[in-house]
Every structure is written in C-alpha cells, then in structure tokens.
Design a protein around this motif. Sequence first.
Motif, mmCIF file in Angstrom:
data_model
loop_
_atom_site.group_PDB
_atom_site.id
_atom_site.type_symbol
_atom_site.label_atom_id
_atom_site.label_comp_id
_atom_site.label_asym_id
_atom_site.label_seq_id
_atom_site.Cartn_x
_atom_site.Cartn_y
_atom_site.Cartn_z
ATOM 1 N N SER A 1 -43.148 -55.472 17.566
ATOM 2 C CA SER A 1 -43.955 -56.671 17.754
ATOM 3 C C SER A 1 -43.100 -57.887 18.102
ATOM 4 O O SER A 1 -43.616 -58.992 18.224
ATOM 5 C CB SER A 1 -44.770 -56.955 16.495
ATOM 6 O OG SER A 1 -43.896 -57.255 15.427
ATOM 7 N N GLY A 2 -41.785 -57.681 18.231
ATOM 8 C CA GLY A 2 -40.906 -58.785 18.588
ATOM 9 C C GLY A 2 -40.282 -59.497 17.405
ATOM 10 O O GLY A 2 -39.675 -60.547 17.562
ATOM 11 N N HIS A 3 -40.424 -58.944 16.212
ATOM 12 C CA HIS A 3 -39.855 -59.550 15.002
ATOM 13 C C HIS A 3 -38.771 -58.648 14.443
ATOM 14 O O HIS A 3 -38.958 -57.448 14.312
ATOM 15 C CB HIS A 3 -40.938 -59.755 13.932
ATOM 16 C CG HIS A 3 -42.035 -60.658 14.371
ATOM 17 N ND1 HIS A 3 -41.901 -62.018 14.415
ATOM 18 C CD2 HIS A 3 -43.285 -60.386 14.806
ATOM 19 C CE1 HIS A 3 -43.027 -62.553 14.855
ATOM 20 N NE2 HIS A 3 -43.878 -61.580 15.098
ATOM 21 N N GLU A 4 -37.649 -59.244 14.109
ATOM 22 C CA GLU A 4 -36.565 -58.510 13.477
ATOM 23 C C GLU A 4 -36.734 -58.628 11.969
ATOM 24 O O GLU A 4 -36.990 -59.716 11.453
ATOM 25 C CB GLU A 4 -35.228 -59.119 13.894
ATOM 26 C CG GLU A 4 -34.039 -58.400 13.345
ATOM 27 C CD GLU A 4 -32.730 -59.050 13.780
ATOM 28 O OE1 GLU A 4 -31.764 -58.944 13.022
ATOM 29 O OE2 GLU A 4 -32.704 -59.660 14.858
ATOM 30 N N ALA A 5 -36.606 -57.517 11.259
ATOM 31 C CA ALA A 5 -36.749 -57.531 9.806
ATOM 32 C C ALA A 5 -35.735 -56.613 9.175
ATOM 33 O O ALA A 5 -35.358 -55.590 9.754
ATOM 34 C CB ALA A 5 -38.159 -57.096 9.411
ATOM 35 N N ALA A 6 -35.266 -57.005 7.989
ATOM 36 C CA ALA A 6 -34.342 -56.170 7.223
ATOM 37 C C ALA A 6 -34.671 -56.339 5.753
ATOM 38 O O ALA A 6 -35.020 -57.438 5.304
ATOM 39 C CB ALA A 6 -32.897 -56.579 7.488
ATOM 40 N N HIS A 7 -34.575 -55.253 5.023
ATOM 41 C CA HIS A 7 -34.734 -55.333 3.574
ATOM 42 C C HIS A 7 -33.422 -55.849 2.994
ATOM 43 O O HIS A 7 -32.331 -55.523 3.481
ATOM 44 C CB HIS A 7 -35.063 -53.943 3.008
ATOM 45 C CG HIS A 7 -35.509 -53.992 1.586
ATOM 46 N ND1 HIS A 7 -34.612 -53.995 0.540
ATOM 47 C CD2 HIS A 7 -36.749 -54.059 1.046
ATOM 48 C CE1 HIS A 7 -35.280 -54.059 -0.592
ATOM 49 N NE2 HIS A 7 -36.577 -54.094 -0.309
ATOM 50 N N TRP A 8 -33.516 -56.669 1.952
ATOM 51 C CA TRP A 8 -32.313 -57.257 1.371
ATOM 52 C C TRP A 8 -31.287 -56.189 1.014
ATOM 53 O O TRP A 8 -30.076 -56.395 1.166
ATOM 54 C CB TRP A 8 -32.636 -58.106 0.138
ATOM 55 C CG TRP A 8 -31.380 -58.590 -0.501
ATOM 56 C CD1 TRP A 8 -30.810 -58.128 -1.653
ATOM 57 C CD2 TRP A 8 -30.470 -59.573 0.017
ATOM 58 N NE1 TRP A 8 -29.612 -58.776 -1.885
ATOM 59 C CE2 TRP A 8 -29.387 -59.667 -0.881
ATOM 60 C CE3 TRP A 8 -30.481 -60.375 1.147
ATOM 61 C CZ2 TRP A 8 -28.325 -60.538 -0.675
ATOM 62 C CZ3 TRP A 8 -29.421 -61.250 1.354
ATOM 63 C CH2 TRP A 8 -28.357 -61.330 0.450
#
Length: 108
Positions: A4-11
Amino acid sequence: MAASGHEAAHWSDIGPVTASDDTIMQWARANESVVLTHDLDFAATLAVTGGQKPSVIQIRADRLTPEAIGAHVLNVLQQFAHELAQGVLLTIEPGRARASLLPLLTQP
C-alpha cells in the motif's frame, strides 16, 4: 503495508524487546517514524512531555489482525497523512478515528 506504499517494522526487528517506551519514542523521532501501538502509555508520554514528535497512532480495538482492522488503518493513514507528518496523536477505533495535534496540552 508495503503493497500500500507504507513501510512498517515491528520494534523487535529494530531494537531489544526490553526497550523502554522512551527509547522507542527517541528512535522514532530520530528516524522520522510513526509509532503504531495498542499501548496507551505512548499517548501519556506525549501528554506529559509536551512532545511534538513522533506521531503516535494508537489502536483501540479488540481484534488487531490485519483482516479485522487493516483496511480501516490504511484509510486513516491516507486521510491523516499531512497530520502524521506534522505531529499528531491519532486514535483509531472500529469505524472512526480521532486526531489531536501535537503538542498535547494538559490542563493545569
């Protein structure tokens, strides 16, 4: 999220799982990231410190799976993109979202 164009990472992929909330907030501020959480402590930290960054998104829902809330979260990210870049506490609940611009003002 990447699709969707969003970068995400779990801590846990970034730092130690035992890191304090303050450490997470400092990292997010330094890396111009947004904290996405189910923990209300991050909002309390913003209120107490008068912080202007990082933006925090708190999810207030019982079902936290992508199937249950993913589409709503993505819609809210798009709707509040400008505010997230400026500094906001964004609360997402099933069917609605509320934004409070930072810094949060506490009552004397």
